[in-house]
Write a protein that holds these residues in place. Structure first.
Motif, PDB file in Angstrom:
ATOM      1  N   SER A  98     -53.846  -8.310  -6.117  1.00 12.57           N
ATOM      2  CA  SER A  98     -52.543  -8.459  -6.395  1.00 12.57           C
ATOM      3  C   SER A  98     -52.012  -8.410  -7.450  1.00 12.57           C
ATOM      4  O   SER A  98     -52.512  -8.521  -8.474  1.00 12.57           O
ATOM      5  N   ARG A  99     -50.584  -8.228  -7.665  1.00 15.84           N
ATOM      6  CA  ARG A  99     -49.783  -8.192  -9.239  1.00 15.84           C
ATOM      7  C   ARG A  99     -50.236  -9.497  -9.838  1.00 15.84           C
ATOM      8  O   ARG A  99     -50.337  -9.472 -10.900  1.00 15.84           O
ATOM      9  N   VAL A 100     -49.776 -10.676  -9.010  1.00 19.25           N
ATOM     10  CA  VAL A 100     -50.064 -11.881  -9.878  1.00 19.25           C
ATOM     11  C   VAL A 100     -51.594 -11.938 -10.447  1.00 19.25           C
ATOM     12  O   VAL A 100     -51.879 -12.534 -11.523  1.00 19.25           O
ATOM     13  N   VAL A 115     -50.974 -18.780 -13.548  1.00 21.35           N
ATOM     14  CA  VAL A 115     -50.115 -17.766 -13.998  1.00 21.35           C
ATOM     15  C   VAL A 115     -49.169 -17.373 -12.945  1.00 21.35           C
ATOM     16  O   VAL A 115     -49.801 -16.876 -11.991  1.00 21.35           O
ATOM     17  N   PRO A 116     -47.967 -17.409 -13.089  1.00 23.86           N
ATOM     18  CA  PRO A 116     -46.790 -17.104 -12.212  1.00 23.86           C
ATOM     19  C   PRO A 116     -46.948 -15.594 -11.914  1.00 23.86           C
ATOM     20  O   PRO A 116     -46.037 -15.069 -11.122  1.00 23.86           O
ATOM     21  N   GLY A 117     -46.802 -14.844 -13.291  1.00 22.44           N
ATOM     22  CA  GLY A 117     -46.896 -13.196 -13.169  1.00 22.44           C
ATOM     23  C   GLY A 117     -47.176 -12.884 -14.672  1.00 22.44           C
ATOM     24  O   GLY A 117     -47.425 -13.619 -15.539  1.00 22.44           O
ATOM     25  N   PRO A 118     -46.597 -11.557 -14.862  1.00 23.56           N
ATOM     26  CA  PRO A 118     -47.003 -11.200 -16.292  1.00 23.56           C
ATOM     27  C   PRO A 118     -46.297 -11.860 -17.332  1.00 23.56           C
ATOM     28  O   PRO A 118     -45.265 -12.650 -16.964  1.00 23.56           O
ATOM     29  N   SER A 119     -47.184 -12.532 -18.309  1.00 22.84           N
ATOM     30  CA  SER A 119     -46.760 -13.465 -19.221  1.00 22.84           C
ATOM     31  C   SER A 119     -47.083 -12.911 -20.674  1.00 22.84           C
ATOM     32  O   SER A 119     -48.002 -12.305 -20.893  1.00 22.84           O
TER      33      SER A 119
END
Length: 276
Positions: free
Chosen positions: A17-19, A141-145
């Protein structure tokens, strides 16, 4: 430079997944900064209630899982060249695989949610279970960081404040970013002065241990969750000490920790104190 395999590894989960990819990249770069090996985990299961009659069906599902894990290993090596990367494929739930492999880890890193779940879900069951049960620090991590940005650490009067401060200062020193220590206060006003004095003494003590870390403080009236989420808007990482409401199989994360995990736009590190 090659990672030092004598260091405890950083463990991360990847499900395609992306996340989970965002978490994998965060973990790979953290491993690179720490000269630590990285273990990329993937738990796989037969996706239906009853087992297939044909054994080849299970082998097909396993082959798909191996392909997903291989992709994750490739992503890690691409974003953190020089890091020793190892894959771990195991039959079982994602949370179980991460907790078993993470038992000897320096840190577990995972996405706030993975494959599955309904649209708009911000925090999945795997993240909740790993945060509640892992003894090492867990970064959600909620998403790209971005890796830059100040570190915000939440401080209270519990046993967990010490481990949270230690982790936060170490991260700030490692990544050469400023640290912002926050203490929310919503109790009796008569005790406010003593609480503020304790807070500033604690921060000063840690500042002496890490003199090159730039530190700011905020002793703020309001609920801890609201104060921390406000500070998180400009943070690269929020660090909290977790206080499980129960132990063992029934352990759950605290209300403040859950609120910050649900609402923070940046990664959140949850650090659990060891038992007395």
């Amino acid at each position: 430079m090659r990672a030092d395999d004598t260091h405890a590894p950083i463990v991360t989960g990847y499900d395609g997944s992306r996340v989970s990819e965002a978490a994998l990249i965060w973990a790979a770069r953290e491993a690179q900064a720490r000269y630590a090996p990285l273990v990329v985990c993937h738990g796989w299961q037969w996706p239906f209630p009853t087992r297939p009659g044909d054994p080849s069906a299970m082998e097909t599902v396993k082959a798909l899982a191996e392909h997903t894990l291989g992709k994750g290993i490739d992503v890690a090596r691409r974003h953190a060249p020089g890091v020793t990367v190892r894959g771990w494929l195991e039959l079982g739930s994602a949370s179980a695989v991460l907790l078993v492999e993470g038992a000897a880890a320096s840190m577990i890193v995972l996405g706030a949610r993975g494959v599955g779940g309904f649209e708009g879900l911000r925090l999945g069951a795997t993240a909740v279970q790993v945060v509640a049960h892992a003894w090492c620090p867990v970064v959600v991590v909620p998403g790209p960081s971005r890796m830059s940005g100040r570190i915000v650490v939440g401080v209270d009067d519990s046993h967990g404040e010490t481990v949270a401060m230690a982790f936060a200062f170490e991260q700030a020193a490692l990544h050469r970013v400023p640290l912002h220590a926050v203490r929310a206060w919503e109790e009796d006003e008569t005790a406010r002065r003593a609480a503020a004095a304790h807070f500033h003494r604690l921060v000063s003590a840690w500042s002496e241990k890490f003199p090159y870390v730039s530190v700011t403080t905020a002793f703020v009236g309001g609920s801890p969750a609201e104060v921390l989420l406000d500070a998180a808007r400009t943070a690269g990482l929020v660090v909290l000490g977790n206080h499980p409401r129960r132990e063992g199989a029934e352990a759950t994360i605290g209300m403040v920790t859950q609120a910050v995990l649900l609402g923070a736009p940046c990664p959140v590190a949850v650090v659990r104190p060891l038992p007395h």
